[in-house]
Scaffold this active site. Structure first.
Site, PDB file in Angstrom:
ATOM      1  N   GLN A  77      43.048  40.016  41.889  1.00 56.76           N
ATOM      2  CA  GLN A  77      42.727  38.934  40.944  1.00 56.76           C
ATOM      3  C   GLN A  77      43.652  39.047  39.741  1.00 56.76           C
ATOM      4  O   GLN A  77      43.280  39.608  38.706  1.00 56.76           O
ATOM      5  CB  GLN A  77      41.261  39.043  40.528  1.00 56.76           C
ATOM      6  CG  GLN A  77      40.808  37.972  39.571  1.00 56.76           C
ATOM      7  CD  GLN A  77      40.565  36.655  40.264  1.00 56.76           C
ATOM      8  OE1 GLN A  77      40.002  36.614  41.329  1.00 56.76           O
ATOM      9  NE2 GLN A  77      40.989  35.583  39.636  1.00 56.76           N
ATOM     10  N   PHE A  78      44.852  38.539  39.873  1.00 57.18           N
ATOM     11  CA  PHE A  78      45.880  38.622  38.839  1.00 57.18           C
ATOM     12  C   PHE A  78      45.403  38.049  37.512  1.00 57.18           C
ATOM     13  O   PHE A  78      45.748  38.549  36.441  1.00 57.18           O
ATOM     14  CB  PHE A  78      47.129  37.888  39.324  1.00 57.18           C
ATOM     15  CG  PHE A  78      48.269  37.907  38.349  1.00 57.18           C
ATOM     16  CD1 PHE A  78      48.604  36.781  37.630  1.00 57.18           C
ATOM     17  CD2 PHE A  78      49.009  39.060  38.156  1.00 57.18           C
ATOM     18  CE1 PHE A  78      49.662  36.796  36.735  1.00 57.18           C
ATOM     19  CE2 PHE A  78      50.065  39.091  37.262  1.00 57.18           C
ATOM     20  CZ  PHE A  78      50.390  37.951  36.549  1.00 57.18           C
ATOM     21  N   THR A  79      44.594  37.006  37.548  1.00 60.54           N
ATOM     22  CA  THR A  79      44.202  36.325  36.313  1.00 60.54           C
ATOM     23  C   THR A  79      43.292  37.170  35.421  1.00 60.54           C
ATOM     24  O   THR A  79      43.117  36.837  34.252  1.00 60.54           O
ATOM     25  CB  THR A  79      43.526  34.974  36.617  1.00 60.54           C
ATOM     26  OG1 THR A  79      42.366  35.197  37.424  1.00 60.54           O
ATOM     27  CG2 THR A  79      44.492  34.038  37.324  1.00 60.54           C
TER      28      THR A  79
END
Length: 145
Positions: free
Chosen positions: A78-80
């Protein structure tokens, strides 16, 4: 390294309509890797996750960890999670790891959990994923190391 964890009754992740990871009772962790993270953060977060007492004991109190319940973990990149949202109306991603480092530490995190005898399923790093879950509680925590 940031982990958003949710206690779930079940969870699955699909890519292009195909299920790539699925668990029953356990923990869904959305994992964000920052640019300065190393294997040390992998080990710290995996240890914290496996020892975190978020499951109910016989008295209904959160006293049990994933090991004690025999549950599984679904790991989804989950890069965000590492976005800087303090200013403006658009998130900044300067704290995020490069895709190469992010993928390497994501895979290392999965391997670390497996080495601790935790049943693990996972998403696909960098893919457009759809995540479905039944949040148990709901119980959600933000873990950061």
């Amino acid at each position: 390294m940031i982990g958003l964890i949710q206690r779930v009754r079940e969870a699955c992740v699909t890519v292009a309509g195909e299920t790539v990871g699925q668990i029953g009772p356990g923990i869904l962790i959305l994992l964000g890797v920052e640019k300065d993270d190393t294997q040390a953060e992998v080990e710290k977060l995996a240890t914290k996750l496996t020892n975190y007492r978020i499951f109910s004991d016989e008295d209904g109190k959160m006293n049990l960890n994933i090991r004690q319940t025999g549950g599984s973990v679904l790991v989804v990149s989950q890069f965000t999670l590492v976005a800087d949202t303090r200013k403006g109306n658009r998130p900044g991603f300067s704290r995020g790891a490069t895709p190469e480092l992010g993928n390497a530490l994501y895979e290392a995190f999965i391997q670390q959990l497996q080495s601790m005898d935790i049943p693990v399923a996972s998403g696909q790093f960098g893919a457009d994923m759809q995540v479905q879950l039944v949040n148990d509680g709901p119980v959600t925590f933000h873990l950061q190391v």
